[in-house]
Enzyme design. Structure first.
Site, PDB file in Angstrom:
ATOM      1  N   ALA A  75    -139.628 -19.049  57.126  1.00 23.89           N
ATOM      2  CA  ALA A  75    -138.908 -18.966  55.837  1.00 23.89           C
ATOM      3  C   ALA A  75    -137.647 -18.129  55.882  1.00 23.89           C
ATOM      4  O   ALA A  75    -136.650 -19.190  55.910  1.00 23.89           O
ATOM      5  CB  ALA A  75    -139.923 -18.170  54.773  1.00 23.89           C
ATOM      6  N   ARG A  76    -137.474 -17.070  55.812  1.00 24.93           N
ATOM      7  CA  ARG A  76    -136.145 -16.360  56.256  1.00 24.93           C
ATOM      8  C   ARG A  76    -136.124 -15.234  56.926  1.00 24.93           C
ATOM      9  O   ARG A  76    -137.040 -14.351  56.573  1.00 24.93           O
ATOM     10  CB  ARG A  76    -135.446 -16.053  54.665  1.00 24.93           C
ATOM     11  CG  ARG A  76    -134.820 -17.267  53.931  1.00 24.93           C
ATOM     12  CD  ARG A  76    -133.435 -17.647  54.493  1.00 24.93           C
ATOM     13  NE  ARG A  76    -132.986 -18.809  54.156  1.00 24.93           N
ATOM     14  CZ  ARG A  76    -133.428 -19.931  54.442  1.00 24.93           C
ATOM     15  NH1 ARG A  76    -134.220 -20.411  55.268  1.00 24.93           N
ATOM     16  NH2 ARG A  76    -132.726 -21.031  53.828  1.00 24.93           N
ATOM     17  N   GLU A 112    -128.082 -14.927  61.595  1.00 23.59           N
ATOM     18  CA  GLU A 112    -128.013 -16.219  62.429  1.00 23.59           C
ATOM     19  C   GLU A 112    -126.845 -16.721  62.479  1.00 23.59           C
ATOM     20  O   GLU A 112    -125.933 -16.288  61.597  1.00 23.59           O
ATOM     21  CB  GLU A 112    -128.888 -17.471  61.783  1.00 23.59           C
ATOM     22  CG  GLU A 112    -130.354 -16.920  61.590  1.00 23.59           C
ATOM     23  CD  GLU A 112    -131.308 -17.866  60.973  1.00 23.59           C
ATOM     24  OE1 GLU A 112    -130.960 -19.082  60.387  1.00 23.59           O
ATOM     25  OE2 GLU A 112    -132.356 -17.704  60.550  1.00 23.59           O
ATOM     26  N   HIS A 118    -134.236 -22.083  63.726  1.00 24.03           N
ATOM     27  CA  HIS A 118    -134.151 -22.542  62.454  1.00 24.03           C
ATOM     28  C   HIS A 118    -134.363 -23.940  62.221  1.00 24.03           C
ATOM     29  O   HIS A 118    -133.261 -24.664  61.704  1.00 24.03           O
ATOM     30  CB  HIS A 118    -132.518 -22.036  61.622  1.00 24.03           C
ATOM     31  CG  HIS A 118    -132.956 -22.048  60.092  1.00 24.03           C
ATOM     32  ND1 HIS A 118    -132.291 -21.120  59.469  1.00 24.03           N
ATOM     33  CD2 HIS A 118    -133.519 -22.828  59.359  1.00 24.03           C
ATOM     34  CE1 HIS A 118    -132.570 -21.144  58.280  1.00 24.03           C
ATOM     35  NE2 HIS A 118    -133.177 -22.254  57.888  1.00 24.03           N
TER      36      HIS A 118
HETATM   37  N1  NAI Z   1    -136.941 -22.727  58.095  1.00 22.96           N
HETATM   38  C1  NAI Z   1    -136.514 -23.597  57.354  1.00 22.96           C
HETATM   39  O1  NAI Z   1    -135.515 -24.513  58.035  1.00 22.96           O
HETATM   40  C2  NAI Z   1    -136.773 -23.739  55.866  1.00 22.96           C
HETATM   41  C3  NAI Z   1    -137.053 -22.608  55.245  1.00 22.96           C
HETATM   42  N2  NAI Z   1    -137.447 -22.780  53.915  1.00 22.96           N
HETATM   43  C4  NAI Z   1    -137.821 -21.657  53.289  1.00 22.96           C
HETATM   44  O2  NAI Z   1    -138.871 -21.475  52.869  1.00 22.96           O
HETATM   45  C5  NAI Z   1    -139.012 -20.514  51.707  1.00 22.96           C
HETATM   46  C6  NAI Z   1    -140.218 -21.204  50.763  1.00 22.96           C
HETATM   47  O3  NAI Z   1    -139.669 -22.377  50.294  1.00 22.96           O
HETATM   48  P1  NAI Z   1    -140.569 -23.339  49.343  1.00 22.96           P
HETATM   49  O4  NAI Z   1    -141.924 -23.393  49.386  1.00 22.96           O
HETATM   50  O5  NAI Z   1    -139.866 -24.523  49.015  1.00 22.96           O
HETATM   51  O6  NAI Z   1    -140.122 -22.338  48.086  1.00 22.96           O
HETATM   52  P2  NAI Z   1    -140.789 -22.271  46.586  1.00 22.96           P
HETATM   53  O7  NAI Z   1    -139.980 -21.761  45.517  1.00 22.96           O
HETATM   54  O8  NAI Z   1    -141.707 -23.592  46.370  1.00 22.96           O
HETATM   55  O9  NAI Z   1    -141.959 -21.375  47.178  1.00 22.96           O
HETATM   56  C7  NAI Z   1    -141.699 -19.894  47.339  1.00 22.96           C
HETATM   57  C8  NAI Z   1    -142.838 -19.145  46.782  1.00 22.96           C
HETATM   58  O10 NAI Z   1    -142.787 -17.770  46.909  1.00 22.96           O
HETATM   59  C9  NAI Z   1    -143.250 -17.099  45.982  1.00 22.96           C
HETATM   60  N3  NAI Z   1    -143.009 -15.431  46.017  1.00 22.96           N
HETATM   61  C10 NAI Z   1    -142.019 -14.935  45.342  1.00 22.96           C
HETATM   62  N4  NAI Z   1    -141.904 -13.768  45.611  1.00 22.96           N
HETATM   63  C11 NAI Z   1    -143.079 -13.613  46.007  1.00 22.96           C
HETATM   64  C12 NAI Z   1    -143.619 -12.199  46.706  1.00 22.96           C
HETATM   65  N5  NAI Z   1    -143.046 -11.202  46.641  1.00 22.96           N
HETATM   66  N6  NAI Z   1    -144.996 -12.292  47.088  1.00 22.96           N
HETATM   67  C13 NAI Z   1    -145.412 -13.584  47.636  1.00 22.96           C
HETATM   68  N7  NAI Z   1    -144.795 -14.787  46.910  1.00 22.96           N
HETATM   69  C14 NAI Z   1    -143.606 -14.528  46.383  1.00 22.96           C
HETATM   70  C15 NAI Z   1    -142.970 -17.741  44.377  1.00 22.96           C
HETATM   71  O11 NAI Z   1    -143.840 -17.231  43.799  1.00 22.96           O
HETATM   72  C16 NAI Z   1    -143.016 -19.170  45.171  1.00 22.96           C
HETATM   73  O12 NAI Z   1    -144.292 -19.734  45.024  1.00 22.96           O
HETATM   74  C17 NAI Z   1    -137.758 -20.234  51.247  1.00 22.96           C
HETATM   75  O13 NAI Z   1    -137.237 -19.155  51.722  1.00 22.96           O
HETATM   76  C18 NAI Z   1    -136.929 -21.335  51.912  1.00 22.96           C
HETATM   77  O14 NAI Z   1    -135.554 -21.178  51.934  1.00 22.96           O
HETATM   78  C19 NAI Z   1    -137.432 -23.790  53.341  1.00 22.96           C
HETATM   79  C20 NAI Z   1    -137.242 -25.262  54.060  1.00 22.96           C
HETATM   80  C21 NAI Z   1    -136.993 -25.141  55.323  1.00 22.96           C
HETATM   81  O1  AKG Z   2    -130.560 -26.698  56.332  1.00 18.66           O
HETATM   82  C1  AKG Z   2    -131.278 -26.331  57.150  1.00 18.66           C
HETATM   83  O2  AKG Z   2    -131.660 -27.242  58.234  1.00 18.66           O
HETATM   84  C2  AKG Z   2    -132.110 -25.290  56.864  1.00 18.66           C
HETATM   85  C3  AKG Z   2    -133.163 -25.578  55.813  1.00 18.66           C
HETATM   86  C4  AKG Z   2    -133.496 -24.119  55.046  1.00 18.66           C
HETATM   87  O3  AKG Z   2    -133.828 -23.147  55.531  1.00 18.66           O
HETATM   88  C5  AKG Z   2    -133.741 -24.317  53.680  1.00 18.66           C
HETATM   89  O4  AKG Z   2    -133.785 -25.549  53.154  1.00 18.66           O
HETATM   90  O5  AKG Z   2    -134.033 -23.269  53.187  1.00 18.66           O
END
Ligand code: NAI
Ligand code: AKG
Length: 528
Positions: free
Chosen positions: A232-233, A262, A280
């Site tokens: 996630a982050r 990063e 990432h």
């Molecule tokens: N590694 C990568 O390349 C990528 C990373 N991400 C990251 O993944 C994460 C999640 O993305 P999505 O699922 O699309 O977002 P989303 O918004 O659909 O889901 C996030 C969830 O976290 C929950 N949440 C918020 N605060 C919380 C807490 N304190 N405890 C437990 N749950 C909590 C929310 O209620 C929500 O359901 C984001 O940080 C996003 O940036 C997303 C895409 C790619």
């Molecule tokens: O741009 C990317 O590849 C990172 C994606 C990501 O971390 C996000 O969508 O939150």
């Protein structure tokens, strides 16, 4: 003038093709810029397109003279100062759906790599070591996967983990035990997830509340030998606490796609054999990059060409059918706000908006934003927009109240806006007439019927023979032609109102001359 779209991170060619199909738009790739170069480049940009690398800071936003929209090709917007954008009226859009699948698959890949020590074994073999004892893993079957954050990606991970015959326990502030049951997983509090999981994966955004969610105390509550995945982050895990937990043997392994700083090259976590990592890559698939680039470019074009965006971050998004129903009221609302601000010289303390008839049953927040935008624009200028109108009102101590009423005065829909100052209350009501468009139907307590458009002259006067004639001849002297005129009064000989639409703007001295007529108490020139 063509719109200037500045792209500062790599973006898939499918997104670029979307931009290329748009007339009067020029895009410019400017990746790997220094902060100073970026500050210069941003000055002329109408739109900025980024992924996760570009840091869209307050300083950058404040250096942007024309910027209207920031597009994030991906989900996380923690690299963008949303507050600074909102204050400036800059809309931020992201592409929240396009990379869900890829991020979930990457999480599963990390989970399996971790449980079977695949990267370590691979590295060892590449270094001519045939070591079968060192790389004994554990099965996933019947193990508990704890998911913190069951949003789009978390839910996809849960679905896939069940396919691996894992038990899944999740915590999310929006997850109820009933919903969990429906998904075939266990609901747990954070504490229960930490206590029971063999593997823990995080899928929350990085927020104030989630910063260092997995800290020393959290690691203490986990099972010995737990393994952690973070796709996630960075920043959601306290890296020092994780490092210590691994050294102490409490955490048996960690798979990290993200770190707090990063890009990362030399991080002490990477020196630990228990840690596997990727730079990432969660969203780095052909499909995800194509999806997010197309989605975000489409939103940027829609916005720049006056349309409605699909994925706003600093505005609530609305389903298309809801938007279709309320969009016709945006114009009316803005005009009512704009009309009303002409009626007072005082500082507005409160705005009451009454939604009646069929308006009482719709999503009203966007209509309220447009009303406030209309109210503020006269004094604050064109930088007031849907994004910052409420913020700007709040900064000025103006309290906005929405009310729903059944009073329709015979209209199927009625939008009434009242302003309260320290000396007076003024109000205006409008409606959308089927097939005829917007009408102002009431000003203060007087009934009128005026199209909210062009130059309006509103006169409050005493109901007395000859007033209309006097006023008409004065306007004739100023060479001002009256297009329409209506009169209403409280009682015979009492207070009355005259609403005229005229063909040109009234100058201050002309308005002053009208006010000199003894029967006229107030005269307002309103340009809509
Ligand atoms: N590694 C990568 O390349 C990528 C990373 N991400 C990251 O993944 C994460 C999640 O993305 P999505 O699922 O699309 O977002 P989303 O918004 O659909 O889901 C996030 C969830 O976290 C929950 N949440 C918020 N605060 C919380 C807490 N304190 N405890 C437990 N749950 C909590 C929310 O209620 C929500 O359901 C984001 O940080 C996003 O940036 C997303 C895409 C790619
Ligand atoms: O741009 C990317 O590849 C990172 C994606 C990501 O971390 C996000 O969508 O939150």
């Amino acid at each position: 003038m063509a719109f200037h779209v500045l792209i500062t991170d790599p973006l898939s060619k499918e997104g670029i093709q979307v931009l290329e199909q748009q007339e009067n738009l020029q895009y410019e790739f400017a990746t790997d810029l220094s902060s100073d170069e970026l500050l210069t480049k941003i000055e002329t940009a109408d739109a900025l397109l980024v992924r996760s690398q570009t840091q869209v800071t307050r300083q950058l936003i404040e250096s942007a003279g024309n910027l209207k929209i920031i597009g994030r090709a991906g989900v996380g917007v923690d690299n963008i100062d949303i507050n600074a954008a909102t204050e400036r009226g800059i809309i931020v859009v992201n592409a929240p759906n396009g990379n869900t699948n890829s991020a979930a698959e990457h999480t599963m890949a990390m989970l399996m790599a971790l449980s079977r020590k695949i990267p370590q074994a691979h590295y060892s073999l590449k270094n001519q070591q045939w070591d079968r004892k060192k790389y004994v893993g554990v099965e996933l079957k019947n193990k508990t996967l704890g998911i913190i954050g069951l949003g789009r990606i978390g839910a996809e991970v849960a679905y896939r983990a069940k396919g691996q015959r894992m038990n899944v326990m999740a915590y999310d502030p929006f997850l109820t035990p009933e919903k969990a049951d429906h998904l075939g997983i266990d609901y747990g509090t954070v504490k229960e997830v930490l206590n029971k999981a063999d593997f823990i994966t995080i899928h929350t955004p990085l927020l104030k509340e989630t910063k260092h969610l997995l800290n020393e105390e959290a690691f203490r509550q986990m099972k010995p030998g737990v393994q952690i995945i973070n796709c996630a982050r960075g920043g959601i895990i306290d890296e020092e606490a994780l490092y210590q937990a691994i050294l102490e043997g409490k955490v048996a392994g960690a798979a990290l796609d993200v770190l707090e700083e990063e890009p990362f090259h030399h991080h002490k976590l990477l020196n630990l054999p228990e840690v596997v990592a990727t730079p990432h890559l969660g969203a780095s698939t052909v499909e995800a990059q194509e999806n997010v680039a197309v989605d975000v470019c489409q939103d940027v074009i829609w916005f720049l060409t006056g349309g409605v965006v699909q994925n706003p971050v600093n505005l609530p998004s609305l389903p298309k059918e809801v938007l279709r129903r309320i969009e016709p009221y945006f114009h009316l609302a803005e005009k009512l706000g704009s009309f009303l601000i002409h009626l007072t010289q005082d500082v507005i303390e409160e705005v009451n908006i009454y939604y009646s008839g069929e308006l009482a049953g719709v999503e009203t927040a966007p209509i309220t934003r447009n009303t406030v935008k209309g109210l503020l624009t006269r004094h604050l200028g064109d930088h007031v927009n849907d994004v910052n109108a409420l913020y700007l009102a709040e900064k000025r101590g103006i309290h906005i109240h929405e009310n729903r009423t059944t009073t329709t005065k015979g209209f199927t829909n009625l939008l009434t806006v009242e302003i309260v100052t320290n000396t007076e209350k003024r109000s205006v009501a409008g409606t959308l007439l089927n097939g005829l468009g917007a009408r102002i139907v009431q000003v203060d307590h007087y009934s009128v019927d005026v199209t909210p458009k062009g130059h309006i002259l509103m006169i409050r006067h005493q109901d007395k023979p000859g007033v209309i004639g006097k006023m008409g001849s004065l306007l004739a002297q100023f060479n001002i032609n009256i297009a329409t005129m209506q009169v209403d009064r409280a009682q015979v000989g009492g207070d009355a109102v005259m609403m005229l639409t005229v063909d040109k703007h009234l100058e201050a001295k002309e308005l002053e001359a009208l006010k000199q007529l003894e029967e006229i108490h107030q005269a307002n020139a309103i340009d809509l």
